[in-house]
Write a protein that holds these residues in place. Sequence first.
Motif, PDB file in Angstrom:
ATOM      1  N   ASN A   7     -32.136  16.544   6.198  1.00  0.00           N
ATOM      2  CA  ASN A   7     -32.290  16.470   4.364  1.00  0.00           C
ATOM      3  C   ASN A   7     -32.926  15.046   4.590  1.00  0.00           C
ATOM      4  N   THR A   8     -33.326  15.269   3.082  1.00  0.00           N
ATOM      5  CA  THR A   8     -33.909  14.032   2.653  1.00  0.00           C
ATOM      6  C   THR A   8     -32.734  12.825   2.331  1.00  0.00           C
ATOM      7  N   LYS A   9     -32.391  13.001   2.209  1.00  0.00           N
ATOM      8  CA  LYS A   9     -30.893  11.811   2.363  1.00  0.00           C
ATOM      9  C   LYS A   9     -31.350  11.486   3.513  1.00  0.00           C
ATOM     10  N   ARG A  10     -30.599  11.989   4.252  1.00  0.00           N
ATOM     11  CA  ARG A  10     -30.755  12.256   6.020  1.00  0.00           C
ATOM     12  C   ARG A  10     -31.698  10.318   6.483  1.00  0.00           C
ATOM     13  N   PHE A  11     -32.761  11.221   5.777  1.00  0.00           N
ATOM     14  CA  PHE A  11     -34.205  11.189   6.590  1.00  0.00           C
ATOM     15  C   PHE A  11     -34.732   9.904   5.677  1.00  0.00           C
ATOM     16  N   CYS A  12     -34.328   9.727   4.642  1.00  0.00           N
ATOM     17  CA  CYS A  12     -34.213   8.204   4.367  1.00  0.00           C
ATOM     18  C   CYS A  12     -33.492   6.695   4.190  1.00  0.00           C
ATOM     19  N   GLU A  13     -32.389   7.512   4.965  1.00  0.00           N
ATOM     20  CA  GLU A  13     -31.262   6.329   4.748  1.00  0.00           C
ATOM     21  C   GLU A  13     -31.962   6.030   6.441  1.00  0.00           C
ATOM     22  N   MET A  14     -32.244   6.989   7.102  1.00  0.00           N
ATOM     23  CA  MET A  14     -32.743   6.363   8.743  1.00  0.00           C
ATOM     24  C   MET A  14     -33.402   5.847   8.581  1.00  0.00           C
ATOM     25  N   MET A  15     -34.894   6.011   8.308  1.00  0.00           N
ATOM     26  CA  MET A  15     -36.219   5.017   7.459  1.00  0.00           C
ATOM     27  C   MET A  15     -36.152   3.569   6.967  1.00  0.00           C
ATOM     28  N   ALA A  16     -35.132   3.455   6.224  1.00  0.00           N
ATOM     29  CA  ALA A  16     -34.333   2.354   5.179  1.00  0.00           C
ATOM     30  C   ALA A  16     -33.411   1.327   6.494  1.00  0.00           C
ATOM     31  N   TYR A  17     -32.860   2.201   7.145  1.00  0.00           N
ATOM     32  CA  TYR A  17     -32.269   1.363   8.866  1.00  0.00           C
ATOM     33  C   TYR A  17     -33.115   0.531   9.560  1.00  0.00           C
ATOM     34  N   ALA A  18     -33.929   1.454   9.711  1.00  0.00           N
ATOM     35  CA  ALA A  18     -35.274   0.779  10.556  1.00  0.00           C
ATOM     36  C   ALA A  18     -35.587  -0.134  10.084  1.00  0.00           C
ATOM     37  N   ILE A  19     -36.387  -0.435   9.156  1.00  0.00           N
ATOM     38  CA  ILE A  19     -37.027  -1.304   8.285  1.00  0.00           C
ATOM     39  C   ILE A  19     -36.384  -2.499   8.244  1.00  0.00           C
ATOM     40  N   ARG A  20     -35.073  -1.858   7.732  1.00  0.00           N
ATOM     41  CA  ARG A  20     -33.859  -3.422   7.001  1.00  0.00           C
ATOM     42  C   ARG A  20     -33.093  -4.367   8.272  1.00  0.00           C
ATOM     43  N   GLU A  21     -32.816  -3.285   9.953  1.00  0.00           N
ATOM     44  CA  GLU A  21     -32.871  -3.651  11.250  1.00  0.00           C
ATOM     45  C   GLU A  21     -34.230  -4.757  11.851  1.00  0.00           C
ATOM     46  N   GLY A  22     -35.672  -4.150  11.378  1.00  0.00           N
ATOM     47  CA  GLY A  22     -36.267  -5.290  10.975  1.00  0.00           C
ATOM     48  C   GLY A  22     -36.912  -5.236  13.173  1.00  0.00           C
ATOM     49  N   LYS A  23     -36.681  -3.767  13.768  1.00  0.00           N
ATOM     50  CA  LYS A  23     -37.123  -3.369  15.412  1.00  0.00           C
ATOM     51  C   LYS A  23     -38.568  -3.132  15.176  1.00  0.00           C
ATOM     52  N   ASN A  24     -39.505  -3.149  15.923  1.00  0.00           N
ATOM     53  CA  ASN A  24     -40.685  -2.841  15.607  1.00  0.00           C
ATOM     54  C   ASN A  24     -41.037  -1.421  16.295  1.00  0.00           C
ATOM     55  N   GLU A  25     -39.560  -0.786  16.934  1.00  0.00           N
ATOM     56  CA  GLU A  25     -40.123   0.758  17.327  1.00  0.00           C
ATOM     57  C   GLU A  25     -38.421   1.304  17.300  1.00  0.00           C
ATOM     58  N   TYR A  26     -38.374   2.817  17.200  1.00  0.00           N
ATOM     59  CA  TYR A  26     -36.950   3.342  17.804  1.00  0.00           C
ATOM     60  C   TYR A  26     -37.655   4.801  17.896  1.00  0.00           C
ATOM     61  N   SER A  27     -36.690   5.194  18.255  1.00  0.00           N
ATOM     62  CA  SER A  27     -36.350   7.098  18.523  1.00  0.00           C
ATOM     63  C   SER A  27     -35.430   7.238  17.242  1.00  0.00           C
ATOM     64  N   PHE A  28     -36.405   8.830  17.129  1.00  0.00           N
ATOM     65  CA  PHE A  28     -35.471   9.911  16.372  1.00  0.00           C
ATOM     66  C   PHE A  28     -33.798   9.914  17.340  1.00  0.00           C
TER      67      PHE A  28
ATOM     68  N   THR B 237     -43.189  19.235   2.244  1.00  0.00           N
ATOM     69  CA  THR B 237     -42.874  18.490   0.607  1.00  0.00           C
ATOM     70  C   THR B 237     -42.127  19.947  -0.129  1.00  0.00           C
ATOM     71  N   ASP B 238     -42.244  20.773  -0.053  1.00  0.00           N
ATOM     72  CA  ASP B 238     -40.947  21.930  -0.857  1.00  0.00           C
ATOM     73  C   ASP B 238     -39.448  21.971  -0.193  1.00  0.00           C
ATOM     74  N   GLU B 239     -39.653  21.484   1.417  1.00  0.00           N
ATOM     75  CA  GLU B 239     -38.532  20.872   1.659  1.00  0.00           C
ATOM     76  C   GLU B 239     -37.815  19.823   1.397  1.00  0.00           C
ATOM     77  N   TRP B 240     -38.302  18.530   1.896  1.00  0.00           N
ATOM     78  CA  TRP B 240     -38.166  16.898   1.038  1.00  0.00           C
ATOM     79  C   TRP B 240     -37.660  16.939  -0.547  1.00  0.00           C
ATOM     80  N   HIS B 241     -38.344  18.435  -1.121  1.00  0.00           N
ATOM     81  CA  HIS B 241     -37.939  18.136  -2.509  1.00  0.00           C
ATOM     82  C   HIS B 241     -36.775  18.649  -2.597  1.00  0.00           C
ATOM     83  N   SER B 242     -36.759  19.707  -2.287  1.00  0.00           N
ATOM     84  CA  SER B 242     -35.276  20.896  -2.409  1.00  0.00           C
ATOM     85  C   SER B 242     -33.724  19.884  -1.993  1.00  0.00           C
ATOM     86  N   GLY B 243     -34.399  18.631  -0.880  1.00  0.00           N
ATOM     87  CA  GLY B 243     -33.209  18.154  -0.570  1.00  0.00           C
ATOM     88  C   GLY B 243     -31.712  19.172   0.551  1.00  0.00           C
ATOM     89  N   GLU B 244     -32.425  19.830   0.401  1.00  0.00           N
ATOM     90  CA  GLU B 244     -31.818  20.710   1.964  1.00  0.00           C
ATOM     91  C   GLU B 244     -32.058  20.512   2.859  1.00  0.00           C
TER      92      GLU B 244
END
Length: 261
Positions: free
Chosen positions: A232-253, A215-222
């Motif tokens: 970082n937080t921005k990149r992680f959020c973009e990856m999660m949003a991409y997975a949700i928007r694409e609509g597939k059931n399974e992905y890999s990091f 949580t400290d790292e997500w909060h800092s954004g570093e």
Amino acid sequence: MQENENYSVWNKVIWEDNERKLFFDGKTPKLIYNSKEYTFSGHGYEPMAIILGKDGEVAYIHNSFLVDEECKQFVKDPKYLCHTITRHYHNAKHFCMLLTTAIDYGFDWQIDDLEHRMFSLERFAQREIFYNADGIEFGIYGDEICDEIAPCELDDGPKTHFEYDIMYIIVDGKEYHLEDANMDRLGQLGIFEKGKRKPKIRINGTKGSVIAAYTDEWHSGETFTPFGFPCNTKRFCEMMAYAIREGKNEYSFEKLKVVFS
């Protein structure tokens, strides 16, 4: 309750905040919520609470309590906790919130479903936001409600704080929670639709990371390395949003990080 005890109950407030007021109007418990007035009825054999509005019945809460009896107990003892068959305990605030949650989100409730909905709403109201941009909000729900479980039901074993924490992400107005426990395989992150017990999306390759531990790292954004690669937080959020928007059931990091390299 004796007659002289009853006298001290009338015209007493059980709970009041900016949204709701639960009180005795004479000998009748009433609720004022969103400028509307509600009274209560019930059946003692379940027992079942019935919430009544101006035009009739608004909600049933099965296997719950009799509202007037519980209200009397709260007036007698401000520290009283309403005990339900689910082994949950509720102070005056959360008891009142159960009633308003029943009004807002349904009609025919079982007490366990209603409690779960109320707890979720309260934790969301107390959330901490780590990222909010481009149709994405990411953060952590508030702490577990301290009076929600009987002391005898709490785990005896020590736990780190993040084992109780739940991360969430809202993408294009839809809320999900993120969980890396209780998955089929080690090293998976699940994206769960609100209220669902099975993940909508599985993300493989977490390297055993528990996202709520950072949580400290997500909060800092570093930038740090939770999944074996810089993130970082921005990149992680973009990856999660991409997975949700694409609509597939399974992905890999591994594949997701290539998209956002």
